[in-house]
Design a protein around this motif. Structure first.
Motif, PDB file in Angstrom:
ATOM      1  N   THR A 235       0.833  -1.193   0.000  1.00  0.00           N
ATOM      2  CA  THR A 235       0.000   0.000   0.000  1.00  0.00           C
ATOM      3  C   THR A 235       0.873   1.251   0.000  1.00  0.00           C
ATOM      4  N   ALA A 236       1.858   1.258   0.892  1.00  0.00           N
ATOM      5  CA  ALA A 236       2.713   2.440   0.999  1.00  0.00           C
ATOM      6  C   ALA A 236       3.359   2.779  -0.338  1.00  0.00           C
ATOM      7  N   ARG A 237       3.878   1.798  -1.011  1.00  0.00           N
ATOM      8  CA  ARG A 237       4.569   2.068  -2.280  1.00  0.00           C
ATOM      9  C   ARG A 237       3.610   2.579  -3.331  1.00  0.00           C
ATOM     10  N   ARG A 238       2.447   1.953  -3.372  1.00  0.00           N
ATOM     11  CA  ARG A 238       1.429   2.401  -4.316  1.00  0.00           C
ATOM     12  C   ARG A 238       1.094   3.857  -4.048  1.00  0.00           C
TER      13      ARG A 238
ATOM     14  N   ALA B 144       9.294  15.118   2.131  1.00  0.00           N
ATOM     15  CA  ALA B 144       8.807  13.885   2.735  1.00  0.00           C
ATOM     16  C   ALA B 144       7.583  14.129   3.616  1.00  0.00           C
ATOM     17  N   ASP B 145       7.619  15.135   4.487  1.00  0.00           N
ATOM     18  CA  ASP B 145       6.426  15.337   5.334  1.00  0.00           C
ATOM     19  C   ASP B 145       5.232  15.749   4.539  1.00  0.00           C
ATOM     20  N   GLN B 146       5.452  16.595   3.534  1.00  0.00           N
ATOM     21  CA  GLN B 146       4.305  17.018   2.738  1.00  0.00           C
ATOM     22  C   GLN B 146       3.647  15.793   2.119  1.00  0.00           C
ATOM     23  N   LEU B 147       4.462  14.910   1.567  1.00  0.00           N
ATOM     24  CA  LEU B 147       3.923  13.681   1.007  1.00  0.00           C
ATOM     25  C   LEU B 147       3.162  12.907   2.072  1.00  0.00           C
ATOM     26  N   ALA B 148       3.789  12.754   3.232  1.00  0.00           N
ATOM     27  CA  ALA B 148       3.161  11.994   4.313  1.00  0.00           C
ATOM     28  C   ALA B 148       1.821  12.620   4.688  1.00  0.00           C
ATOM     29  N   ALA B 149       1.815  13.942   4.835  1.00  0.00           N
ATOM     30  CA  ALA B 149       0.596  14.636   5.247  1.00  0.00           C
ATOM     31  C   ALA B 149      -0.529  14.386   4.243  1.00  0.00           C
ATOM     32  N   ARG B 150      -0.207  14.552   2.964  1.00  0.00           N
ATOM     33  CA  ARG B 150      -1.245  14.360   1.945  1.00  0.00           C
ATOM     34  C   ARG B 150      -1.729  12.930   1.914  1.00  0.00           C
ATOM     35  N   ILE B 151      -0.779  12.021   2.030  1.00  0.00           N
ATOM     36  CA  ILE B 151      -1.133  10.612   1.990  1.00  0.00           C
ATOM     37  C   ILE B 151      -2.022  10.241   3.179  1.00  0.00           C
ATOM     38  N   GLN B 152      -1.708  10.821   4.323  1.00  0.00           N
ATOM     39  CA  GLN B 152      -2.429  10.456   5.531  1.00  0.00           C
ATOM     40  C   GLN B 152      -3.881  10.919   5.543  1.00  0.00           C
ATOM     41  N   ARG B 153      -4.213  11.831   4.643  1.00  0.00           N
ATOM     42  CA  ARG B 153      -5.618  12.235   4.565  1.00  0.00           C
ATOM     43  C   ARG B 153      -6.470  11.027   4.201  1.00  0.00           C
TER      44      ARG B 153
ATOM     45  N   HIS C 189       2.820   5.742   8.144  1.00  0.00           N
ATOM     46  CA  HIS C 189       3.686   6.528   9.017  1.00  0.00           C
ATOM     47  C   HIS C 189       4.765   7.277   8.241  1.00  0.00           C
ATOM     48  N   LEU C 190       5.147   8.434   8.782  1.00  0.00           N
ATOM     49  CA  LEU C 190       6.188   9.229   8.133  1.00  0.00           C
ATOM     50  C   LEU C 190       7.453   8.426   7.890  1.00  0.00           C
ATOM     51  N   SER C 191       7.829   7.629   8.865  1.00  0.00           N
ATOM     52  CA  SER C 191       9.063   6.859   8.688  1.00  0.00           C
ATOM     53  C   SER C 191       8.922   5.881   7.522  1.00  0.00           C
ATOM     54  N   THR C 192       7.716   5.397   7.308  1.00  0.00           N
ATOM     55  CA  THR C 192       7.490   4.504   6.180  1.00  0.00           C
ATOM     56  C   THR C 192       7.637   5.257   4.869  1.00  0.00           C
ATOM     57  N   VAL C 193       7.169   6.494   4.864  1.00  0.00           N
ATOM     58  CA  VAL C 193       7.326   7.304   3.670  1.00  0.00           C
ATOM     59  C   VAL C 193       8.810   7.464   3.359  1.00  0.00           C
ATOM     60  N   TYR C 194       9.598   7.758   4.380  1.00  0.00           N
ATOM     61  CA  TYR C 194      11.036   7.865   4.175  1.00  0.00           C
ATOM     62  C   TYR C 194      11.615   6.569   3.641  1.00  0.00           C
ATOM     63  N   ARG C 195      11.245   5.470   4.270  1.00  0.00           N
ATOM     64  CA  ARG C 195      11.803   4.200   3.826  1.00  0.00           C
ATOM     65  C   ARG C 195      11.358   3.875   2.416  1.00  0.00           C
ATOM     66  N   THR C 196      10.129   4.211   2.106  1.00  0.00           N
ATOM     67  CA  THR C 196       9.620   3.930   0.770  1.00  0.00           C
ATOM     68  C   THR C 196      10.355   4.767  -0.269  1.00  0.00           C
ATOM     69  N   LEU C 197      10.555   6.038   0.044  1.00  0.00           N
ATOM     70  CA  LEU C 197      11.263   6.902  -0.884  1.00  0.00           C
ATOM     71  C   LEU C 197      12.684   6.398  -1.101  1.00  0.00           C
TER      72      LEU C 197
ATOM     73  N   ALA D 118      14.249  22.191   2.128  1.00  0.00           N
ATOM     74  CA  ALA D 118      14.227  20.766   2.409  1.00  0.00           C
ATOM     75  C   ALA D 118      14.468  19.944   1.151  1.00  0.00           C
ATOM     76  N   THR D 119      14.648  18.657   1.351  1.00  0.00           N
ATOM     77  CA  THR D 119      14.844  17.730   0.256  1.00  0.00           C
ATOM     78  C   THR D 119      13.504  17.440  -0.407  1.00  0.00           C
ATOM     79  N   THR D 120      13.477  17.509  -1.723  1.00  0.00           N
ATOM     80  CA  THR D 120      12.235  17.212  -2.422  1.00  0.00           C
ATOM     81  C   THR D 120      12.414  15.945  -3.261  1.00  0.00           C
ATOM     82  N   TYR D 121      11.293  15.294  -3.550  1.00  0.00           N
ATOM     83  CA  TYR D 121      11.336  14.019  -4.253  1.00  0.00           C
ATOM     84  C   TYR D 121      10.509  14.074  -5.524  1.00  0.00           C
ATOM     85  N   HIS D 122      10.989  13.373  -6.552  1.00  0.00           N
ATOM     86  CA  HIS D 122      10.331  13.416  -7.861  1.00  0.00           C
ATOM     87  C   HIS D 122      10.390  12.064  -8.538  1.00  0.00           C
ATOM     88  N   LEU D 123       9.436  11.823  -9.399  1.00  0.00           N
ATOM     89  CA  LEU D 123       9.512  10.629 -10.234  1.00  0.00           C
ATOM     90  C   LEU D 123      10.663  10.819 -11.209  1.00  0.00           C
TER      91      LEU D 123
END
Lengths: 144, 144
Positions: free
Chosen positions: B23-26, B42-51, B57-65, B83-88
């Motif tokens: 699920t997390a990876r998807r 990373a937190d922005q992603l986590a926040a949006r995902i958590q809606r 969990h945030l740590s999962t987002v980090y590990r997934t990234l 901060a560090t940003t992430y992209h496809l």
DNA sequence: CTTGATGCAAATGGTTTGCATGTTT
DNA sequence: AAACATGCAAACCATTTGCATCAAG
């Protein structure tokens, strides 16, 4: 050589603007000049400085770098994910870094002339690139 | 639209390599695809995902990234000091950012063809630049 | 003397990690 | 069932900050 002469110029400029010239500022600038091609981080600078000035605290190095950055004498370059490195503003250069083996090629500022010219022509943007890092594969790794 | 189709491709590729599709990876991939032009941290992603998935969990987002980066599907781009940003990985673009007002011009990948060609010719370096940020002054601020 | 810089220690904030548990294959 | 990913909390590390003290102009 001009090394210390340049340094004196910088210090003069600071004094001229009403900023104080302290031991820390002198020493940090000197160390930056000395290790310009080594991409020093804040602790590395502090460590080297402390060999001669054990009383210069790491937090002071940070504060000094911040001050010098604000004064336009120094800029930061984040290395991908590695630590933040600091450079004299006069020391403009760019990098091509191999994703695989980490090999580094140093590029002159003018390598980006085509891009900067285009930005000026198409967008009126006056580019002043300071430290770009292009990723890719070096000759050896690409051959794999 | 092709959005979700592309996503399925990526997931397929992962499965194909023997990696698990969780699920997390998807969800992380989906969110990256959705907010590609917003330079999410990373937190922005986590926040949006958590809606929609409060249990990610945030740590999962980090590990997934981290995992996705290792798989070549995602890359990081440090924004100066922000901060560090992430992209496809598929989302290649570059920026010209105004030092003064922060205006951003998006540059196509080919803007750097001259540099990459030169690197190939002179050093055999196969450049694959992903996210470069050129600093400078935009037209308006340069006019000052 | 006055203003501003420094040392030190403590706080901060983003990112990583150890471990028991839950999920994918 | 076996291997691996996750949640959670605690650890980490680079950088920042408060405050009393010291140095520069």
């Amino acid at each position: 050589m001009g090394g210390s002469a340049d340094l004196d110029e910088l210090l003069h400029e600071l004094r001229h603007r009403g900023a104080r010239v302290t031991t820390a500022r002198r020493v940090v600038l000197a160390e930056l000049a000395a290790s310009s091609d080594q991409h020093p981080t804040a602790d590395q600078l502090a460590a080297r400085i402390q060999r001669a000035h054990p009383d210069v605290h790491l937090s002071t190095v940070y504060r000094t770098l911040e001050f010098l950055e604000g004064s336009g004498l120094v800029f930061r370059a984040g290395f991908g994910d590695g630590a933040t490195t600091y450079h004299l503003s006069s020391d403009r250069h760019h990098h091509a870094v191999c994703d695989q083996c980490g090999a580094v090629i140093v590029l002159p500022d003018r390598a980006f002339d085509a891009v900067t010219n285009r930005l000026r022509r198409d967008h009126g943007f006056e580019a002043a690139p300071r430290h770009l890092t292009i990723t890719g594969r070096c000759a050896r790794c690409a051959a794999t």
